[in-house]
Design a protein around this motif. Structure first.
Motif, mmCIF file in Angstrom:
data_model
loop_
_atom_site.group_PDB
_atom_site.id
_atom_site.type_symbol
_atom_site.label_atom_id
_atom_site.label_comp_id
_atom_site.label_asym_id
_atom_site.label_seq_id
_atom_site.Cartn_x
_atom_site.Cartn_y
_atom_site.Cartn_z
ATOM 1 N N GLY A 162 10.529 47.068 87.531
ATOM 2 C CA GLY A 162 9.744 45.985 86.950
ATOM 3 C C GLY A 162 9.160 46.360 85.599
ATOM 4 N N PRO A 163 8.575 45.395 84.880
ATOM 5 C CA PRO A 163 7.993 45.642 83.553
ATOM 6 C C PRO A 163 6.913 46.715 83.588
ATOM 7 C CG PRO A 163 8.167 43.290 83.987
ATOM 8 C CD PRO A 163 8.493 43.978 85.272
ATOM 9 N N LEU A 164 6.769 47.420 82.465
ATOM 10 C CA LEU A 164 5.802 48.514 82.361
ATOM 11 C C LEU A 164 4.377 47.997 82.252
ATOM 12 C CD1 LEU A 164 7.744 50.696 79.749
ATOM 13 C CD2 LEU A 164 7.487 51.195 82.185
ATOM 14 N N ALA A 165 3.442 48.783 82.775
ATOM 15 C CA ALA A 165 2.021 48.440 82.679
ATOM 16 C C ALA A 165 1.202 49.548 82.041
ATOM 17 C CB ALA A 165 1.451 48.125 84.058
ATOM 18 N N ALA A 166 1.680 50.809 82.107
ATOM 19 C CA ALA A 166 0.899 51.927 81.570
ATOM 20 C C ALA A 166 1.825 53.047 81.129
ATOM 21 C CB ALA A 166 -0.098 52.438 82.608
ATOM 22 N N LEU A 167 1.442 53.714 80.028
ATOM 23 C CA LEU A 167 2.180 54.858 79.489
ATOM 24 C C LEU A 167 1.174 55.887 79.006
ATOM 25 C CD1 LEU A 167 4.841 52.982 77.301
ATOM 26 C CD2 LEU A 167 5.337 54.284 79.384
ATOM 27 N N ALA A 168 1.477 57.177 79.181
ATOM 28 C CA ALA A 168 0.576 58.224 78.702
ATOM 29 C C ALA A 168 1.340 59.522 78.502
ATOM 30 C CB ALA A 168 -0.572 58.451 79.684
ATOM 31 N N PHE A 169 1.149 60.166 77.335
ATOM 32 C CA PHE A 169 1.685 61.500 77.079
ATOM 33 C C PHE A 169 0.667 62.547 77.507
ATOM 34 C CE2 PHE A 169 4.217 59.130 73.950
ATOM 35 C CZ PHE A 169 5.474 59.688 74.136
ATOM 36 N N ASN A 170 1.163 63.753 77.813
ATOM 37 C CA ASN A 170 0.246 64.877 77.985
ATOM 38 C C ASN A 170 -0.135 65.416 76.612
ATOM 39 O OD1 ASN A 170 2.672 66.131 77.324
ATOM 40 N ND2 ASN A 170 2.398 67.817 78.760
ATOM 41 N N SER A 171 -1.010 66.417 76.569
ATOM 42 C CA SER A 171 -1.592 66.859 75.296
ATOM 43 C C SER A 171 -0.584 67.473 74.342
ATOM 44 C CB SER A 171 -2.726 67.856 75.550
ATOM 45 O OG SER A 171 -2.219 68.999 76.227
ATOM 46 N N THR A 172 0.499 68.031 74.859
ATOM 47 C CA THR A 172 1.498 68.667 73.997
ATOM 48 C C THR A 172 2.658 67.746 73.661
ATOM 49 O OG1 THR A 172 2.673 69.592 75.907
ATOM 50 C CG2 THR A 172 0.947 70.949 74.918
ATOM 51 N N GLY A 173 2.704 66.573 74.292
ATOM 52 C CA GLY A 173 3.800 65.657 74.050
ATOM 53 C C GLY A 173 5.086 66.060 74.739
ATOM 54 N N SER A 174 5.003 66.910 75.760
ATOM 55 C CA SER A 174 6.191 67.365 76.485
ATOM 56 C C SER A 174 6.422 66.596 77.774
ATOM 57 C CB SER A 174 6.076 68.858 76.802
ATOM 58 O OG SER A 174 4.954 69.102 77.645
ATOM 59 N N LYS A 175 5.448 65.771 78.199
ATOM 60 C CA LYS A 175 5.574 64.966 79.407
ATOM 61 C C LYS A 175 5.067 63.556 79.123
ATOM 62 C CE LYS A 175 4.956 68.743 82.758
ATOM 63 N NZ LYS A 175 4.693 69.837 81.800
ATOM 64 N N LEU A 176 5.669 62.591 79.820
ATOM 65 C CA LEU A 176 5.272 61.193 79.693
ATOM 66 C C LEU A 176 5.143 60.591 81.082
ATOM 67 C CD1 LEU A 176 4.844 58.595 77.955
ATOM 68 C CD2 LEU A 176 7.316 58.214 78.149
ATOM 69 N N ALA A 177 3.992 59.988 81.373
ATOM 70 C CA ALA A 177 3.761 59.316 82.651
ATOM 71 C C ALA A 177 3.859 57.812 82.448
ATOM 72 C CB ALA A 177 2.393 59.682 83.218
ATOM 73 N N SER A 178 4.352 57.118 83.481
ATOM 74 C CA SER A 178 4.507 55.669 83.375
ATOM 75 C C SER A 178 4.225 55.003 84.708
ATOM 76 C CB SER A 178 5.923 55.310 82.904
ATOM 77 O OG SER A 178 6.878 55.672 83.893
ATOM 78 N N ALA A 179 3.850 53.728 84.628
ATOM 79 C CA ALA A 179 3.650 52.902 85.814
ATOM 80 C C ALA A 179 4.112 51.498 85.486
ATOM 81 C CB ALA A 179 2.182 52.899 86.237
ATOM 82 N N SER A 180 4.603 50.778 86.495
ATOM 83 C CA SER A 180 5.054 49.408 86.288
ATOM 84 C C SER A 180 3.941 48.438 86.662
ATOM 85 C CB SER A 180 6.300 49.128 87.128
ATOM 86 O OG SER A 180 5.958 49.025 88.500
ATOM 87 N N GLU A 181 4.227 47.158 86.519
ATOM 88 C CA GLU A 181 3.230 46.143 86.848
ATOM 89 C C GLU A 181 2.920 46.110 88.340
ATOM 90 O OE1 GLU A 181 4.579 42.439 85.274
ATOM 91 O OE2 GLU A 181 4.046 42.947 83.198
ATOM 92 N N LYS A 182 3.831 46.609 89.169
ATOM 93 C CA LYS A 182 3.542 46.699 90.598
ATOM 94 C C LYS A 182 2.440 47.721 90.861
ATOM 95 C CE LYS A 182 8.101 45.413 92.387
ATOM 96 N NZ LYS A 182 9.254 45.870 93.193
ATOM 97 N N GLY A 183 2.456 48.828 90.101
ATOM 98 C CA GLY A 183 1.400 49.825 90.211
ATOM 99 C C GLY A 183 1.477 50.699 91.434
#
Length: 410
Positions: A162-183
């Motif tokens: 489903g469509p994205l709802a949240a995105l976040a990088f870690n402090s070094t930019g080596s990891k990316l977290a994501s969540a969809s609208e379902k959550g």
């Protein structure tokens, strides 16, 4: 995560988060009303402001001098702004503008992006690794990853159905977290390759709107908050390369058994088994309000910070070893007049000292800034860490240097 910026109907305020007991107001401005975006460049004097009065205009200020560095106008309303030591990113509903932070020149315009009504995008705070992530589709959970230094597309990550709802990088930019609208599921990917590293199940009973997703500075924890009363903190310690050998505990033994078992199970089943429950949780006394979370070290102890749209900052103790329910230790009101005064009526203390809280003595003095982990006035280098300059950077952005800013007046 050492300062807090809030926009209000009368302007904006900047706070320092160096102490649990006292919230220090660094700056207050009432020059522009109805501020709905305010972003500060780490702990420097550069602040970017957008107001409902002029939602298509970005104003960049040197707030300690009280001067405007520049302003830019765009074709439609500004939905979000992200910045690091290298780049300033302006996100509209169907386009993204990338500026050079040093002179504010426009470097790149990404046109015809999929409709992004919430202005969802994330920029790595590590300027030497300036990756930008934004929705690659309006109907599926595809992430477009863009290199803000080379100004080229890095890859596309099929993160969710489903469509994205949240995105976040870690402090070094080596990891990316994501969540969809379902959550319900949060996934973590390696950057820039886009390989899935792990996923966490936030819950299966109900869909939620995840409003805040954030890593701790050491990338060991990932926090997710939503429109419900529960905040979840997940532990990523097993993803670090230098993990010490586990002591021979029952849980460690069982974990290895389950890990071995997944090799013989169908992919769908083994994927479910690899998901972890929350390491720590917080139950807020409110629900339905938008909130933003941060995992920070204040007075040498790990804390969870939750700021709610009704103007409160809640500070919790986080037990980094055993997790569990986080203990509320302070509640600050952000909307007091003049210098911040503590709201005694809402100043909630834990009713009974709990296991972790009982072992934590809150220091009466604030440690020197040299002992505080985080980001310093040099604009983004971790203390003790040398980040190589990129070819676009001509030097650190030190906004306390009288001769360095403002660079231009537009």
């Amino acid at each position: 995560c050492s300062s807090l910026a809030i926009g209000t109907t009368t302007g904006y305020r900047l706070f320092s988060l160096s102490s649990v007991e006292q919230l220090d107001q660094v700056h207050e401005s009432n020059e522009i009303p109805d501020v709905y975006i305010v972003e500060r460049l780490f702990s420097s004097s550069l602040v970017v402001v957008v107001s409902h009065a002029k939602p298509q205009q970005m104003n960049v200020y040197h707030f300690k001098k009280g001067t405007e560095i520049c302003n830019y106008s765009y074709s439609s309303n500004i939905l979000s702004i992200r910045l690091n030591r290298q780049r300033l990113v302006v996100c509209l509903e169907e386009s993204i503008y990338i500026h050079n932070i040093k002179d504010m020149k426009l470097l790149k315009t990404i046109l015809d992006t999929p409709p992004n009504t919430t202005g969802l995008c994330a920029l790595s705070i590590n300027h030497a690794n300036s990756y930008l992530a934004y929705p690659g589709s309006a109907t599926s959970g595809e992430i477009a990853l863009y290199d803000g230094n080379t100004l080229k597309t890095a890859c596309t990550i099929p993160a969710h159905d489903g469509p994205l709802a949240a995105l976040a990088f870690n402090s070094t930019g080596s990891k990316l977290a994501s969540a969809s609208e379902k959550g319900t599921v949060i996934r973590v990917f390696s950057i820039p390759g886009g390989q899935k590293l792990c996923e966490f199940r936030r819950g299966m009973k109900r869909y939620v709107n995840i409003s805040s997703l954030v890593f701790s500075m050491d990338s060991q924890f990932l926090c997710a908050s939503s429109n419900t009363e529960t905040v979840h903190i997940f532990k990523l310690e097993h993803l670090t390369d230098s993990r010490p050998e586990e002591p021979p505990t029952w849980s460690g033994y069982m974990g290895k058994m389950f890990q071995a078992a997944t090799n013989y199970l169908p992919a769908q089943v083994s994927g479910m088994m690899s998901q972890d429950r929350a390491f720590a949780t917080v139950r807020l006394n409110i629900s339905g309000q938008r909130n933003i979370c941060a995992l920070s070290t204040i007075q040498k102890l790990p804390r969870l910070l939750v700021t709610t749209s009704d103007g409160h900052l809640y500070i919790y103790n986080l037990d980094p070893q055993d997790g569990g329910e986080c203990v509320l230790i302070k509640n600050h009101s952000l909307l007091g007049s003049g210098k911040m005064e503590e709201n005694k009526e809402n100043d909630l203390q834990p009713p009974v000292p709990q296991s972790y809280a009982a072992t934590v003595a809150r220091p009466s003095t604030v440690p020197s800034t040299s002992t505080m982990p985080g980001y310093s006035e040099d604009g983004g280098a971790l203390r003790g860490e040398v980040i190589p300059e990129h070819e676009f950077a001509t030097g650190p952005v030190c906004l306390d240097d009288e001769n360095e800013f403002p660079p231009v007046s537009i």
